[in-house]
Motif scaffolding. Structure first.
Motif, PDB file in Angstrom:
ATOM      1  N   LYS A  28       0.849  -1.197   0.000  1.00 39.80           N
ATOM      2  CA  LYS A  28       0.000   0.000   0.000  1.00 39.80           C
ATOM      3  C   LYS A  28       0.877   1.236   0.000  1.00 39.80           C
ATOM      4  O   LYS A  28       1.924   1.288   0.656  1.00 39.80           O
ATOM      5  CB  LYS A  28      -0.924  -0.007   1.218  1.00 39.80           C
ATOM      6  N   GLN A  32      -5.136   9.341   0.817  1.00 40.44           N
ATOM      7  CA  GLN A  32      -5.450   8.101   0.114  1.00 40.44           C
ATOM      8  C   GLN A  32      -4.396   7.043   0.400  1.00 40.44           C
ATOM      9  O   GLN A  32      -3.207   7.331   0.443  1.00 40.44           O
ATOM     10  CB  GLN A  32      -5.501   8.367  -1.397  1.00 40.44           C
ATOM     11  N   GLN A  84      -3.496   3.597  -1.370  1.00 36.63           N
ATOM     12  CA  GLN A  84      -3.836   2.862  -2.586  1.00 36.63           C
ATOM     13  C   GLN A  84      -2.959   1.633  -2.737  1.00 36.63           C
ATOM     14  O   GLN A  84      -1.772   1.640  -2.415  1.00 36.63           O
ATOM     15  CB  GLN A  84      -3.659   3.769  -3.807  1.00 36.63           C
ATOM     16  N   GLN A 115      -7.897   2.027  -5.474  1.00 33.28           N
ATOM     17  CA  GLN A 115      -8.054   2.833  -4.260  1.00 33.28           C
ATOM     18  C   GLN A 115      -9.374   2.589  -3.550  1.00 33.28           C
ATOM     19  O   GLN A 115      -9.535   2.967  -2.381  1.00 33.28           O
ATOM     20  CB  GLN A 115      -7.904   4.323  -4.588  1.00 33.28           C
TER      21      GLN A 115
END
Length: 288
Positions: A37, A76, A78, A202
């Motif tokens: 990630k 975020q 992702q 995401q």
């Protein structure tokens, strides 16, 4: 609380989230099919301050306004779907994905009334095995994960494998079953493993055990996970490799480098708070 303390405390919270993400990546460096990630940050708020008019001097080129930040936040986390290295195994039921895809599996949870409710999940881990049916009259075997979740086929039903048959898995997921009792009989097609292409990684939610699910409220699943078929697999194809497993795409050297950078940034912000607290203490103790 002054500006420097606000800026530092907000940034430290975001850095702590990044540290948690890095530690999770490092812990799964040897997990089959794990995808690392990555974090994205942005400024919380940026204000433009104006300097006094007395700063206006003849020939000055820099503007009187200057930017004042209020820290950064994590916007975020992702999944990085970069291909991991493939490792050969001795099991014909081990399958590795080449490309930006996931296996679709089916499991059962219990509702409030203790009734079984099917749940669709996705994984990159292709370490499969065969399990017998719950129906004693059903001679077929089911292709499942190590935890007993059913591997779904292209027909949206669990993949069945005839008993006493060995399997050969094609690059497109088609399963050819050959009888172990009659070597002269031609192989039969037992089904096809379903694959989905990750369009918007995401939006995938991690459940642990290398499993993913979609968040609630997704109106069109195909905008996040596109079902792979013959019509959409010519460009950027997704294929399978029988007898292989995909290693994690975590590069330990890169993760350790990021870890050191984040620790130094966290330490810098911590010292900024300490310095601000010291200066405020000195100001409070001033005597006229």
């Amino acid at each position: 609380m002054n500006h420097s303390m606000i800026n530092s405390s907000v940034s430290m919270h975001a850095l702590q989230q990044k540290l948690d993400m890095l530690s999770n990546n490092i812990a799964n460096v040897n997990t089959t099919g794990y995808k690392r990630k990555e974090a994205s940050f942005q400024d919380v708020l940026t204000s433009v301050k104006q300097q006094p008019k007395g700063f206006v001097k003849e020939g000055r080129l820099s503007p009187l306004g200057y930017n004042q930040g209020w820290g950064a936040r994590l916007v975020q986390a992702q999944l990085n779907m970069t291909q991991g290295s493939l490792q050969a195994t001795e099991s014909p039921l081990d399958v590795a994905i080449e490309g930006n895809g996931l296996f679709e599996i089916n499991t059962f949870t219990r509702d409030a009334n203790n009734n079984p409710v099917p749940q669709t999940l996705w994984t990159r881990n292709g370490s499969f095995e065969t399990s017998p049916s719950n129906d004693p009259a059903d001679p077929d075997l089911f292709l499942t994960t190590k935890d007993g979740q059913y591997v779904m086929g292209a027909d949206n039903n669990p993949v069945r494998i005839p008993a006493d048959h060995s399997v050969q898995i094609q690059i497109d997921g088609r399963i050819l079953a050959s009888s172990n009792l009659d070597k002269t009989s031609p192989p039969v097609e037992a089904g096809q493993i379903k694959l989905v292409r990750v369009i918007r990684p995401q939006l995938l939610q991690e459940l642990g055990d290398n499993l993913y699910q979609l968040p609630t409220g997704i109106a069109n699943r195909e905008e996040v996970l596109q079902t792979v078929d013959d019509t959409n697999n010519s460009i950027d194809p997704i294929t399978m490799r029988q007898g292989f497993l995909e290693n994690s795409n975590v590069a330990l050297a890169d993760e350790m480098t990021d870890l050191l950078l984040v620790q130094r940034a966290f330490q810098l912000n911590s010292k900024a708070i300490t310095s601000s607290d010291t200066m405020m203490g000195l100001a409070n103790n001033l005597r006229a």
